[in-house]
Design an enzyme around this catalytic site. Structure first.
Site, PDB file in Angstrom:
ATOM      1  N   ARG A 239       0.934  -1.314   0.078  1.00  0.00           N
ATOM      2  CA  ARG A 239       0.048  -0.092   0.000  1.00  0.00           C
ATOM      3  C   ARG A 239       0.934   1.155   0.072  1.00  0.00           C
ATOM      4  O   ARG A 239       1.903   1.227   0.787  1.00  0.00           O
ATOM      5  CB  ARG A 239      -1.013   0.064   1.160  1.00  0.00           C
ATOM      6  CG  ARG A 239      -2.196  -1.166   1.282  1.00  0.00           C
ATOM      7  CD  ARG A 239      -3.216  -0.822   0.197  1.00  0.00           C
ATOM      8  NE  ARG A 239      -4.034  -1.701   0.241  1.00  0.00           N
ATOM      9  CZ  ARG A 239      -4.236  -2.737  -0.537  1.00  0.00           C
ATOM     10  NH1 ARG A 239      -3.385  -2.989  -1.263  1.00  0.00           N
ATOM     11  NH2 ARG A 239      -5.297  -3.381  -0.478  1.00  0.00           N
ATOM     12  N   GLU A 268      -4.422   6.972  -5.425  1.00  0.00           N
ATOM     13  CA  GLU A 268      -4.275   6.056  -6.716  1.00  0.00           C
ATOM     14  C   GLU A 268      -5.818   6.348  -7.505  1.00  0.00           C
ATOM     15  O   GLU A 268      -6.774   6.728  -6.713  1.00  0.00           O
ATOM     16  CB  GLU A 268      -4.432   4.609  -6.376  1.00  0.00           C
ATOM     17  CG  GLU A 268      -2.916   4.139  -6.055  1.00  0.00           C
ATOM     18  CD  GLU A 268      -2.986   2.932  -5.735  1.00  0.00           C
ATOM     19  OE1 GLU A 268      -3.890   1.873  -5.722  1.00  0.00           O
ATOM     20  OE2 GLU A 268      -1.890   2.303  -4.910  1.00  0.00           O
ATOM     21  N   HIS A 287      -1.255  -0.622  -9.759  1.00  0.00           N
ATOM     22  CA  HIS A 287      -1.595  -1.539  -8.632  1.00  0.00           C
ATOM     23  C   HIS A 287      -2.312  -2.866  -9.442  1.00  0.00           C
ATOM     24  O   HIS A 287      -3.576  -3.052  -9.185  1.00  0.00           O
ATOM     25  CB  HIS A 287      -2.805  -0.622  -7.920  1.00  0.00           C
ATOM     26  CG  HIS A 287      -3.020  -1.351  -6.571  1.00  0.00           C
ATOM     27  ND1 HIS A 287      -3.693  -0.714  -5.338  1.00  0.00           N
ATOM     28  CD2 HIS A 287      -2.934  -2.798  -6.272  1.00  0.00           C
ATOM     29  CE1 HIS A 287      -3.820  -1.368  -4.389  1.00  0.00           C
ATOM     30  NE2 HIS A 287      -3.524  -2.999  -4.855  1.00  0.00           N
TER      31      HIS A 287
HETATM   32  C1  DGY Z   1      -5.216  -6.715  -2.278  1.00  0.00           C
HETATM   33  O1  DGY Z   1      -5.906  -7.557  -2.689  1.00  0.00           O
HETATM   34  O2  DGY Z   1      -5.230  -6.014  -1.173  1.00  0.00           O
HETATM   35  C2  DGY Z   1      -4.547  -6.183  -3.503  1.00  0.00           C
HETATM   36  O3  DGY Z   1      -3.711  -4.999  -3.138  1.00  0.00           O
HETATM   37  C3  DGY Z   1      -5.211  -6.048  -4.835  1.00  0.00           C
HETATM   38  O4  DGY Z   1      -6.118  -4.973  -4.637  1.00  0.00           O
END
Ligand code: DGY
Length: 324
Positions: A239, A268, A287
């Site tokens: 993240r 994002e 992402h």
């Molecule tokens: C998650 O599953 O948390 C990944 O970052 C994909 O969004």
């Protein structure tokens, strides 16, 4: 008995929709963007919600008086206000396990791309510049991945999948920092436990794999980049908010580190004017950690099962640890 009503805000494959429709009345709004007002209207009488990006906080829960479960179609659940959900007895679920290998693969795509300068050299070839003097020569040498030291910050399931690839596939020395020791990973991959500071100082590749929580937000700051080797590659596929992004930009501009390879950002989609997009030593992806057809299908199936199971209590579901 009337079927429970559920709101689905993510596109799902037919197979996942079938799981839901068999036992629930499914509302699937047609709009691609849902305003706050429209969401309030849609959520007012539903028992379940499937999403992965809507903030589930007190304000939303005040409008969703019947809501019993939020099924996140992702492993991360930083969109959950856990205290607010707990206070109202709303279950929160996520999709662990099915994406571990896929995200770990992407981490290696980022590592290799940065180390061997893949996007830069790909663009050079496509621009017809291969034959120009110096191109492809010493000025474009990369750094080795095999036998280098990787430092994994956050040794959860995905961290361990990265460690497995690093140790068994690339003969890397594996360091990790984590809230608790992982004896199994130490045994299987020779992973060595370090404090965060030691790990940053000793690693050639620093891979951030921690969940985003109130404790981990902004955990990588300028003093952390200052500890890294000037040859280090920093990889983030977890993240963006784990990192102080202006500090990372500063570190890259001042060449405190060699490169960054990023799948995630503070905001994002990343803003077109973000300096990260014009730095030559930065690799950017939108992402896509879990974005393979198979894994996204599997995540949708798990999310659909979680949604239905949370309402009907007839199957195993993946409730997030803090709400269990
Ligand atoms: C998650 O599953 O948390 C990944 O970052 C994909 O969004």
């Amino acid at each position: 008995m009337a079927k429970p009503k559920v709101l689905v805000l993510k596109p799902l494959p037919e197979e996942a929709k079938t799981i839901i429709r068999e036992r629930c009345t499914m509302i699937e709004p047609e709009e691609s963007h849902i305003s706050r007002e429209r969401l309030a209207e849609l959520i007012s009488d539903v028992d379940g919600l499937l999403t992965n990006d809507i903030r589930i906080d007190s304000e939303l829960l005040d409008e969703a008086k019947q809501l019993k479960i939020v099924s996140n179609q992702s492993v991360g659940y930083n969109n959950f206000d856990l205290a607010a959900m707990k206070a109202r007895g709303v279950i929160g679920t996520h999709t662990p396990y099915v994406l571990d290998g896929t995200v770990a693969d992407l981490v290696f795509a980022l590592i290799l791309a940065a180390a061997r300068r893949v996007p830069e050299l790909d663009s050079l070839v496509k621009q017809g510049k291969w034959g120009e003097p110096g191109n492809g020569g010493e000025a474009h040498y990369g750094v080795d991945v095999h036998h280098a030291t990787i430092g994994i910050v956050g040794m959860g399931r995905i961290g361990e999948a990265v460690a497995r690839r690093a140790a068994l596939g690339f003969d890397m020395k594996v360091l990790y920092s984590n809230r608790s020791r992982k004896p199994d990973a130490e045994k299987a991959y020779g992973a060595q436990y370090r404090s965060l500071e030691q790990l940053l100082e000793q690693s050639d590749f620093v891979v951030l794999m921690a969940p985003l929580t109130s404790e981990t937000a902004g955990m990588i700051r300028i003093e952390h980049f200052e500890r890294m080797k000037p040859t280090a590659v920093f990889v983030n596929a977890s993240r963006g908010q784990l990192v102080d992004e202006p500090a990372m930009i500063d570190a890259l501009q001042r060449k405190l580190i060699y490169a960054a390879a990023l799948d995630v950002y503070e905001t994002e989609p990343v803003d077109a004017g973000n300096p990260l997009l014009s730095l030559p030593n930065v690799i950017t992806l939108p992402h896509i950690g879990s974005a393979t057809a198979q894994t996204r299908f599997d995540m949708a199936m798990v999310a659909a099962n979680n949604l239905v199971g949370g309402l009907l209590k007839d199957r195993q579901i993946y409730i997030v640890p803090e709400l269990q």
